[in-house]
Every structure is written in C-alpha cells, then in structure tokens.
Design a protein around this motif. Structure first.
Motif: not given
Length: 311
Positions: A170-172, A198-201, A203-208, A251-252
């Motif tokens: 979820l995070a970088g 907040p953490h950098n996004p 790979p799956l941040k946008e999916f969440f 971050t979430l």
C-alpha cells in the motif's frame, strides 16, 4: 457513448490467475504450440477448473449487485491473455460456464498485454507469470503474482475478505529501506519523526482507494436496506508494531480509506493470523512471508521495492 472506466474498480487478470491451466500448460511445454492449439480446440467445451484468484474475482464481481443499473457496474474485470483469440476461446467459454460477469478481453499471441494497464484504468493486474508481473511493476504499474496457494471457495459464504501488508504494497518502500539499512530501532525512530507525514503511495494504494468506494456504496445501500450485512472487509496485516503503527494509520486516513481490521504483529508470523482471518486474497511484498502464508490462504507477491531488488 463510449463505455467509461474512470469511475470503476477495474481489475486485469491473466487466465492463469483465475483458472487452473496446469494441464493445458503441460501440453504446451511437452508438445509445442501446434499441439496446444489442437488440444484447446478439442477441449473447447470442457470448462477449466478454478484457480487461486477465482474466489476473489467471483466475490468482487458479485458486489455489482449494489448498482441499480447493471450497465453501470462498480467493478469491471478484464481478461488480459497471451493466447491468440482462437485458443483463448476456451477461457471465454469457461468464464461463461462459471457465470462470471466478465465480457471484455484482450488477446495478444505470445505477448503480455500488461502495457494496456493504464489505457484501461486498471488498478490491479493479477497473473501467475512472474515475468509478466515483474515487467509490469518495473513499468510502474500495479501488479501481483498469484502464487500456488491453498484456497477455499465456500459457495455459501458471500463475504469478500481482502488482506494487505502495508510497506511495499500500500505504501512505498522508503521506511522499509531504513529498516533494511539501519535496523529496527532506526526504523521506529524514523516513523516517530515522520508520524505526521503520509507515506508515498505503493503499487496497490489506488486499488485500496477504489475498494473504499465500494465500502462506501455498501454503507449507502444499507440506508434503504437496513437488514443488509456488509460483505466487503479489508484488513491490514503488517510486521509493524508500536510506535510505527501510528504513521501507517495516519497515512490511510490521509488517503480517505480505512481498514476494518489492523494487525500490527511486530514479527509474529503472519500465517498465524491469516489462517484465522481467512482472507480470499492476501498481498505482500516479501517472499519469505508468502512462503508460509500460501499454505493457508491465497497469496499474491507484489515484487516492489527494496526487498525485491536483485544484487
């Protein structure tokens, strides 16, 4: 008017992620492409078995019943196949046989269609092919390799449980890099220092984020259907522990998403929790974790970040 994808959760799947292709692949490896084509033609009306991601995809598509207009679904799943259209016909007939609401497909003979991920607004690409997933991740696209795993497709259970690791998924991998370079104490100090950042996004941040929209749709549905029980449940299962938990939660919140459950395990083996939680899919960036989790739940490797760098 064209069919728009921007406001939907779009998943791209290789047939290897959703169906059991073991027998077909064995024919291809043993006898070559010509015999493979003949084999697929001879077995055109023999449905393929269910693969590791089948329960996840089936339940995800079932959430489209939250929409009043079937022509405007929340979820779209697109088949991305290295078969040519002729040999891919068996997969399409299998989709129809299992009643999966998948009508769109890309067939590219001998080539991975991962390059079309941004064109189709895909938030997650799933494949059993390590090579294809590595190439997608290296191109900056959200992708995961479906591993050979234990899975349960309980037909009487309508719920969909999704579990994520946090760092590198979820995070970088910024904080994970600190951990790998300087150890646990430095990692915790880094997270406390940056707790409000907040953490950098990953790979799956946008999916969440798009999953969260479906969670919101369920809440809206409950207003007019008070007896409705939420089917979608999201869990974070991470090796983080206090005090590094706070930055993850912040971050979430900054992304406008919230997990239903969070397990900050601080090094406790994730398999112990997952075999009780029983998610229909679990995403992690570390192969060492997935080796054990795949013995109890469908597990997906996200080959991103410092823990997956070679050399």
């Amino acid at each position: 008017m064209p069919y728009e994808l921007e406001n939907r959760l779009v998943i791209g799947v290789a047939s290897s992620a959703v169906f059991d292709l073991g027998e077909s692949d064995a024919v291809f490896r043993r006898e070559g492409e010509a015999q493979y084509r003949k084999y697929q033609e001879q077995h055109l009306h023999a449905p393929l078995g269910k693969g590791i991601a089948f329960p996840f995809i089936k339940r995800l598509l079932a959430l489209n019943d939250l929409c009043s207009d079937p022509e405007d679904p929340l979820v779209e799943v697109v088949l991305l196949s290295q078969n040519d259209p002729d040999t891919g016909l068996r997969v399409m007939k299998t989709i129809e046989h299992h009643g999966l609401g998948m009508t769109r497909a890309i067939f590219m003979q001998g080539r991975s269609p991962y390059e079309f991920i941004p064109a189709l607004n895909i938030a997650l690409f799933l494949s059993a092919s390590k090579r294809d997933v590595d190439a997608a991740i290296n191109a900056g696209y959200p992708a995961g390799q479906v591993l050979d795993s234990q899975f349960d497709d309980d037909e009487d259970d309508p719920s969909l449980r999704i579990a994520f690791d946090f760092d590198g998924v979820l995070a970088g991998d910024e904080s994970e890099a600190v951990m790998q370079r300087a150890g646990l104490d430095s990692f915790h100090a880094h997270e406390v220092l940056n707790v409000a950042q907040p953490h950098n996004p990953g790979p799956l941040k946008e999916f969440f984020v798009r999953i969260a929209r479906i969670q919101a749709a369920e809440e809206h549905h409950k207003i007019s259907n008070p007896g409705y029980e939420n089917r979608l449940r999201v869990s974070i299962v991470t090796a983080r522990s206090a005090p590094s938990h706070e930055r993850a939660l912040n971050t979430l919140k900054s992304w406008g998403v919230m997990a239903n459950d969070a397990f900050f395990l601080g090094g406790i083996e994730k398999r112990r929790v997952l075999q009780v939680l029983k998610p229909h899919i679990f995403f992690d960036d570390q192969s060492a974790h997935l080796k054990s989790t795949s013995t109890v739940v469908p597990s997906v490797h996200i080959p991103f970040g410092v823990t997956n760098q070679v050399g």
